[in-house]
Design an enzyme around this catalytic site. Sequence first.
Site, PDB file in Angstrom:
ATOM      1  N   ASP A  42       0.826  -1.212   0.000  1.00  0.00           N
ATOM      2  CA  ASP A  42       0.000   0.000   0.000  1.00  0.00           C
ATOM      3  C   ASP A  42       0.864   1.268   0.000  1.00  0.00           C
ATOM      4  O   ASP A  42       2.030   1.243   0.396  1.00  0.00           O
ATOM      5  CB  ASP A  42      -0.875   0.048   1.263  1.00  0.00           C
ATOM      6  CG  ASP A  42      -1.987  -0.993   1.226  1.00  0.00           C
ATOM      7  OD1 ASP A  42      -1.970  -1.848   0.325  1.00  0.00           O
ATOM      8  OD2 ASP A  42      -2.858  -0.928   2.112  1.00  0.00           O
ATOM      9  N   ASP A  43       0.232   2.356  -0.398  1.00  0.00           N
ATOM     10  CA  ASP A  43       0.720   3.734  -0.214  1.00  0.00           C
ATOM     11  C   ASP A  43       1.790   4.184  -1.211  1.00  0.00           C
ATOM     12  O   ASP A  43       2.140   5.348  -1.238  1.00  0.00           O
ATOM     13  CB  ASP A  43       1.267   3.981   1.207  1.00  0.00           C
ATOM     14  CG  ASP A  43       0.207   3.815   2.283  1.00  0.00           C
ATOM     15  OD1 ASP A  43      -0.965   3.578   1.925  1.00  0.00           O
ATOM     16  OD2 ASP A  43       0.546   3.906   3.474  1.00  0.00           O
ATOM     17  N   HIS A  66      -5.598   3.024  -3.992  1.00  0.00           N
ATOM     18  CA  HIS A  66      -5.640   3.255  -2.537  1.00  0.00           C
ATOM     19  C   HIS A  66      -6.064   4.714  -2.308  1.00  0.00           C
ATOM     20  O   HIS A  66      -5.680   5.313  -1.321  1.00  0.00           O
ATOM     21  CB  HIS A  66      -4.248   2.972  -1.973  1.00  0.00           C
ATOM     22  CG  HIS A  66      -4.191   2.769  -0.493  1.00  0.00           C
ATOM     23  ND1 HIS A  66      -5.023   1.925   0.188  1.00  0.00           N
ATOM     24  CD2 HIS A  66      -3.364   3.298   0.451  1.00  0.00           C
ATOM     25  CE1 HIS A  66      -4.709   1.946   1.481  1.00  0.00           C
ATOM     26  NE2 HIS A  66      -3.716   2.781   1.665  1.00  0.00           N
ATOM     27  N   HIS A 117      -5.217   9.217   0.167  1.00  0.00           N
ATOM     28  CA  HIS A 117      -5.272   8.362   1.362  1.00  0.00           C
ATOM     29  C   HIS A 117      -6.440   8.783   2.259  1.00  0.00           C
ATOM     30  O   HIS A 117      -6.315   8.940   3.483  1.00  0.00           O
ATOM     31  CB  HIS A 117      -3.952   8.392   2.135  1.00  0.00           C
ATOM     32  CG  HIS A 117      -3.697   7.117   2.897  1.00  0.00           C
ATOM     33  ND1 HIS A 117      -4.124   6.924   4.188  1.00  0.00           N
ATOM     34  CD2 HIS A 117      -3.088   5.968   2.527  1.00  0.00           C
ATOM     35  CE1 HIS A 117      -3.762   5.701   4.591  1.00  0.00           C
ATOM     36  NE2 HIS A 117      -3.139   5.103   3.605  1.00  0.00           N
ATOM     37  N   HIS A 159       3.760  -2.248   3.111  1.00  0.00           N
ATOM     38  CA  HIS A 159       3.856  -0.905   2.524  1.00  0.00           C
ATOM     39  C   HIS A 159       5.213  -0.781   1.837  1.00  0.00           C
ATOM     40  O   HIS A 159       6.237  -1.039   2.478  1.00  0.00           O
ATOM     41  CB  HIS A 159       3.722   0.158   3.617  1.00  0.00           C
ATOM     42  CG  HIS A 159       2.403   0.084   4.329  1.00  0.00           C
ATOM     43  ND1 HIS A 159       2.154  -0.840   5.319  1.00  0.00           N
ATOM     44  CD2 HIS A 159       1.256   0.795   4.159  1.00  0.00           C
ATOM     45  CE1 HIS A 159       0.896  -0.684   5.745  1.00  0.00           C
ATOM     46  NE2 HIS A 159       0.330   0.287   5.060  1.00  0.00           N
TER      47      HIS A 159
HETATM   48 NI    NI Z   1      -2.525   3.177   3.418  1.00  0.00          NI
END
Ligand code: NI
Length: 344
Positions: free
Chosen positions: A38-39, A88, A92, A179
């Site tokens: 993620d991210d 995603h 955020h 991540h």
């Molecule tokens: Ni996230």
Amino acid sequence: MKRITAFLLCIISLLCLLGTFVPAQAAQGPKLLALTFDDGPSKYTDKLLDGLKERGAKATFFMVGSNVNAYPETVKRMKKEGHQLATHTMSHANLALSSVDNIKSEVFGVNDRINAIVGDGKYYLRPPYGSYNDTVKRTVMTPIIYWSVDTEDWKSRNTQSVYNKIMNTARDGDIILLHDLYLTSVEGALKAVDSLQQQGYVFVTVEQLLRRRGIVPTDGTVYFDAPNRGINLPGVVAPVIATRNTILGKKVIIGRYSPSDHVFYTADGQKPGTKSEQYTKSYYIREEQTVQAVSVGESELSEISKEHLTPEAVVSKNDLDKLFYYFRSTFLAKEQKFVIGMKI
Ligand code: NI
């Protein structure tokens, strides 16, 4: 949109058909895991991609809008190397606390940006903070992917902790949350891939995991994992051949499961192979013909070799030919015959 609908219909009918062709032993098959990051992307993502490539492992990237903009080359590379691109949100955002309009712009905004870089696709959503509600489910028009293993890598920022967490908790069918913002996550994940591959695990994208476990992903449904409950399909799926009558005549359409799959076909009765015509778009037929097609996931070649061959076997081009799945349709005046899911 029409194209996507047609494609989905193809896949749904394909899965239904496969149900009758899946051999009994398919339920055994390999243990599967889905790594998800993620991210990102971030400055560490290329290192991660190098490591995954070296190991023949696939992953899924739930990306935020600003980082998609900052690392377009990395996004292209993910796609080229067979990983799954996913969203995603733009900023955020906590979607459960957002208005319908904001949910749309947060989710579709990233989709537009990824589309601009790599061409049209379907992007699953992981809502930031795992936060969703019924409004989110109704609005996002894509499957929602949660996780079953939380490495808490953002908290520990420690390679060994990330590794331990995966090794101690990951079981067949798990979706693992990581991540790609931290070097420690990248290193811990790759180390775990090494150990788990030794134990026979195969690393696939979330899309592949669901498909191979017989799950047809539905928009607005939340998926946590996909353990083997008796269905464990192979990594390569036969293409689906269909025709459509249009105002200009009959068109042949060949559907593939994954956009990264390569499809080759013949229309002269010859057995198709990688030297045959590569399918890129639908075409018109003026007279009766037999169309045969094979599909091979370039991204899955290493996986195929692991799953279908003994560990000692060396994969040659000839061996790979045998592993293609093919689909044959004969278009006659009134009937359509087909064979599906046969190994050649
Ligand atoms: Ni996230």
